[in-house]
Design a protein around this motif. Structure first.
Motif, PDB file in Angstrom:
ATOM      1  N   GLU A  87       3.287  -4.111  -6.531  1.00 57.50           N
ATOM      2  CA  GLU A  87       1.919  -3.630  -6.652  1.00 57.50           C
ATOM      3  C   GLU A  87       1.003  -4.306  -5.645  1.00 57.50           C
ATOM      4  N   SER A  88       1.314  -5.503  -5.221  1.00 56.11           N
ATOM      5  CA  SER A  88       0.431  -6.231  -4.324  1.00 56.11           C
ATOM      6  C   SER A  88       0.761  -5.985  -2.864  1.00 56.11           C
ATOM      7  N   GLY A  89       1.672  -5.054  -2.588  1.00 52.21           N
ATOM      8  CA  GLY A  89       1.912  -4.664  -1.213  1.00 52.21           C
ATOM      9  C   GLY A  89       3.181  -5.218  -0.617  1.00 52.21           C
ATOM     10  N   ARG A  90       3.900  -6.074  -1.311  1.00 51.94           N
ATOM     11  CA  ARG A  90       5.143  -6.633  -0.787  1.00 51.94           C
ATOM     12  C   ARG A  90       6.325  -5.858  -1.348  1.00 51.94           C
ATOM     13  N   GLY A 175       3.368  -6.268   5.552  1.00 55.14           N
ATOM     14  CA  GLY A 175       4.115  -6.615   4.349  1.00 55.14           C
ATOM     15  C   GLY A 175       3.299  -7.060   3.169  1.00 55.14           C
ATOM     16  N   SER A 176       1.959  -7.214   3.317  1.00 55.39           N
ATOM     17  CA  SER A 176       1.188  -7.761   2.199  1.00 55.39           C
ATOM     18  C   SER A 176      -0.112  -7.026   1.914  1.00 55.39           C
ATOM     19  N   ASN A 217      -5.469  -4.384  15.549  1.00 56.53           N
ATOM     20  CA  ASN A 217      -4.901  -5.152  16.667  1.00 56.53           C
ATOM     21  C   ASN A 217      -3.961  -6.259  16.216  1.00 56.53           C
ATOM     22  N   GLU A 218      -3.854  -6.471  14.897  1.00 59.14           N
ATOM     23  CA  GLU A 218      -3.002  -7.532  14.380  1.00 59.14           C
ATOM     24  C   GLU A 218      -1.789  -6.999  13.633  1.00 59.14           C
ATOM     25  N   ILE A 219      -1.527  -5.701  13.755  1.00 60.00           N
ATOM     26  CA  ILE A 219      -0.415  -5.095  13.016  1.00 60.00           C
ATOM     27  C   ILE A 219       0.921  -5.493  13.635  1.00 60.00           C
ATOM     28  N   ASP A 220       1.763  -6.113  12.835  1.00 61.66           N
ATOM     29  CA  ASP A 220       3.133  -6.418  13.238  1.00 61.66           C
ATOM     30  C   ASP A 220       4.106  -5.400  12.653  1.00 61.66           C
ATOM     31  N   THR A 221       3.924  -5.098  11.371  1.00 59.28           N
ATOM     32  CA  THR A 221       4.762  -4.092  10.714  1.00 59.28           C
ATOM     33  C   THR A 221       3.887  -3.120   9.947  1.00 59.28           C
ATOM     34  N   HIS A 236       9.841   3.317   7.058  1.00 56.08           N
ATOM     35  CA  HIS A 236       9.367   2.520   8.193  1.00 56.08           C
ATOM     36  C   HIS A 236       8.497   3.371   9.103  1.00 56.08           C
ATOM     37  N   VAL A 237       7.329   2.827   9.470  1.00 58.92           N
ATOM     38  CA  VAL A 237       6.412   3.521  10.370  1.00 58.92           C
ATOM     39  C   VAL A 237       6.434   2.868  11.754  1.00 58.92           C
TER      40      VAL A 237
END
Length: 238
Positions: A87-90, A175-176, A217-221, A236-237
């Motif tokens: 639920e928290s995004g992980r 991931g979060s 600009n800080e997106i890794d995944t 996966h995007v």
């Protein structure tokens, strides 16, 4: 009451558009009216809104509050205090990785696959058939537009009704941090898509999210969580 006001605004917009010189076909007007009626019924049943609601603060706190937001902020969305990891995004081990949403929904002969993601200030760009609908990002935000291909891979006509499929989507950033799609009246909205596809026919659909511009600009995944019948899946995007 807030969601009811949004729905009344949508209905008012539909009537205003038909009377202010904007060219809307009879079919588009019918779709807008039917969609708004469906949304009103969902909210009456305590259906959780996917509408982006502007916030007073520019940054969101950690997962210690009892409300959820619909815009990804620099510090992520707020979550219920008793939330689980999913639920928290992980993501967790129970969420399988998928590439075809139709497989999850049991739609035989169909494929719903991810195509691309763009970050824009407004959508659509005015060149598509949805030009009478205009979505604009709040100041300091961008619209993340995820585009999908819906294809009939069978030899017979296939009816696609995602409006009543009760599927929940969330965009997961790094991931979060997570956010739900915006509430739209786009006929190409994946969450409310309805059409009949002939053999080998393909149509495009989109999910639109509002994301903090500084976070872009800080997106890794970047992943899409699909929840159907209380089971989570991850696509996966980037």
């Amino acid at each position: 009451m807030k969601h009811l006001r949004y729905m009344l605004a949508i209905l008012s917009l539909a009537f205003l558009l038909t009377g202010c010189g904007t060219e809307i076909s009879e079919e588009q007007n019918r779709i807008m009216a039917e969609y708004a009626a469906d949304l009103l019924l969902k909210y009456d049943a305590n259906y959780q809104s996917r509408l982006v609601e502007p916030e007073d603060e520019s940054e969101f706190q950690d997962t210690t509050e009892d409300t959820t937001e619909n815009t990804i902020g620099d510090s992520g969305t707020e979550e219920p205090a008793a939330s689980t990891e999913a639920e928290s995004g992980r993501t967790d081990d129970t969420e399988a990785s998928i590439s075809n949403i139709a497989d999850v929904l049991g739609l035989e002969g169909l494929s719903i696959t991810y195509a691309d993601c763009t970050f824009v200030d407004s959508y659509p760009d005015g060149e598509s058939g949805e030009a009478f609908v205009d979505l604009n990002a709040e100041e300091g935000c961008k619209l993340a537009v995820l585009r999908f291909h819906i294809q009939n891979q069978s030899s017979q006509d296939r009816e696609v009704d995602l409006l009543h499929a009760k599927v929940d989507y969330q965009l997961l950033v790094n991931g979060s941090k997570n956010v739900k799609p915006m509430l739209t009246i786009l006929t190409e909205d994946l969450g409310t898509f309805q059409s009949t596809l002939s053999p080998d026919q393909e149509q495009s659909a989109v999910l639109v999210f509002e994301v903090s511009e500084s976070l872009v600009n800080e997106i890794d995944t970047l992943n899409l969580r699909i929840t159907y019948q209380e089971q989570g899946y991850v696509m996966h995007v980037q």
